[in-house]
Design a protein around this motif. Structure first.
Motif, PDB file in Angstrom:
ATOM      1  N   ARG A  56      15.621  53.803 -21.880  1.00 19.48           N
ATOM      2  CA  ARG A  56      15.184  55.158 -22.210  1.00 19.48           C
ATOM      3  C   ARG A  56      14.118  55.109 -23.293  1.00 19.48           C
ATOM      4  N   PRO A  57      13.232  56.128 -23.321  1.00 20.96           N
ATOM      5  CA  PRO A  57      12.239  56.193 -24.391  1.00 20.96           C
ATOM      6  C   PRO A  57      12.940  56.297 -25.745  1.00 20.96           C
ATOM      7  N   PRO A  58      12.306  55.881 -26.836  1.00 15.26           N
ATOM      8  CA  PRO A  58      10.884  55.499 -26.927  1.00 15.26           C
ATOM      9  C   PRO A  58      10.602  54.032 -26.561  1.00 15.26           C
ATOM     10  N   LEU A  59      11.621  53.206 -26.459  1.00 15.47           N
ATOM     11  CA  LEU A  59      11.430  51.799 -26.097  1.00 15.47           C
ATOM     12  C   LEU A  59      11.896  51.585 -24.666  1.00 15.47           C
ATOM     13  N   LEU A  60      11.054  51.971 -23.731  1.00 11.78           N
ATOM     14  CA  LEU A  60      11.383  51.856 -22.314  1.00 11.78           C
ATOM     15  C   LEU A  60      10.810  50.552 -21.778  1.00 11.78           C
ATOM     16  N   LEU A  61      11.673  49.529 -21.718  1.00 16.79           N
ATOM     17  CA  LEU A  61      11.253  48.222 -21.234  1.00 16.79           C
ATOM     18  C   LEU A  61      11.864  47.871 -19.891  1.00 16.79           C
ATOM     19  N   ASN A  62      12.809  48.645 -19.429  1.00 15.17           N
ATOM     20  CA  ASN A  62      13.458  48.365 -18.157  1.00 15.17           C
ATOM     21  C   ASN A  62      12.433  48.371 -17.028  1.00 15.17           C
ATOM     22  N   GLY A  63      12.455  47.316 -16.208  1.00 18.14           N
ATOM     23  CA  GLY A  63      11.505  47.212 -15.111  1.00 18.14           C
ATOM     24  C   GLY A  63      10.190  46.579 -15.490  1.00 18.14           C
TER      25      GLY A  63
END
Length: 265
Positions: free
Chosen positions: A126-133
């Motif tokens: 989830r934002p703010p650190l969206l690194l999934n994928g």
């Protein structure tokens, strides 16, 4: 000599061969043989072909190997930077604080790596650190998993380091930053290169956490090896495994040569 008797030494050597060859050497030799085989209907694989290596020299297999190399290189650099910084900082701390830092860095290797992968997947979905994928989450997972080994290696080297060098430089008026970069880190260089090699090798073979988080466009080679063997392509998986071992050993050989040169400076 720990074993003074000649007959006892022979017995120790024989015991070593009996234990080491079947457990460590033989499985690797079987994998190498299987990578050239066309059939496996007996105890050992049979037939001879280079088709499996020709197949993996193109397309997805080569991309997966390059992905593993890039991931391991980035994770090793990140782990070495974080581990060295933490070890240098912990050296100046009190015993209680040092124990807390030790526990913090050793925690990822104290739990199953699949737990680390799942925790990163949940934390960065989830934002703010969206690194999934993204490839970054794979590199982050590998960095988290191998940083403990860099931290422990540098910590052990610092405990063996003679403080006289640092004290002499400081006594001559050298600033702390100068002492760190021109005295302390050069003395730690053999341990740093050894830690980098270990982190690289561990990252190249990491599978459990990677399976939880890798995106379709960032497929490391261990995942492809697992996929090949899972669908029954044993010989292709063996050839991929040999390619993974060869690439890792070549990099480790280069690191070892750098370490040897650093030790003689």
């Amino acid at each position: 000599m720990l074993v003074p008797s000649k007959s006892a030494r022979r017995a120790v050597h024989l015991l070593f061969l009996v234990l080491v060859v079947p457990v460590f050497a033989l499985p690797l030799l079987v994998i190498v043989a299987a990578s050239f085989a066309t059939d496996w209907s007996g105890v050992l694989p049979s037939g001879a072909t280079l088709a499996h290596y020709r197949d993996i020299a193109h397309g997805e297999a080569l991309d997966a190997l390059l992905t593993s190399l890039a991931t391991a290189l980035a994770a090793s650099l990140g782990a070495l930077t974080a581990g060295t910084w933490a070890a240098l900082a912990a050296e100046k701390c009190g015993r209680r604080t040092r124990r807390i830092i030790d526990a913090l860095f050793l925690l990822p290797v104290a739990v199953p790596s699949v737990v680390v992968g799942l925790s990163l997947l949940v934390a960065f979905s989830r934002p703010p650190l969206l690194l999934n994928g993204t490839p970054q989450i794979v590199i982050l997972a590998h960095t988290v998993l191998v940083t403990a080994f860099a931290y422990q290696s540098v910590t052990a080297a610092l405990s063996r380091l003679d403080p006289a060098y640092e004290q002499s430089a400081a006594g001559l008026g050298a600033r702390p930053a100068y002492v760190l970069w021109r005295v302390k880190l050069p003395l730690l260089l053999p341990s740093l290169t050894a830690a980098a090699g270990l982190c690289f090798a561990l990252s190249m073979g990491e599978l459990s956490a990677t399976m939880m988080i890798y995106p379709p466009d960032w497929l490391p080679l261990p995942v492809q090896i697992f996929a090949a063997t899972d669908r029954g392509s044993l010989f292709t998986g063996a050839a991929l495994a040999v390619a993974l071992m060869a690439a890792t050993l070549l990099v480790l050989l280069g690191v070892s040569r750098i370490r040897t040169k650093a030790s003689y400076r």
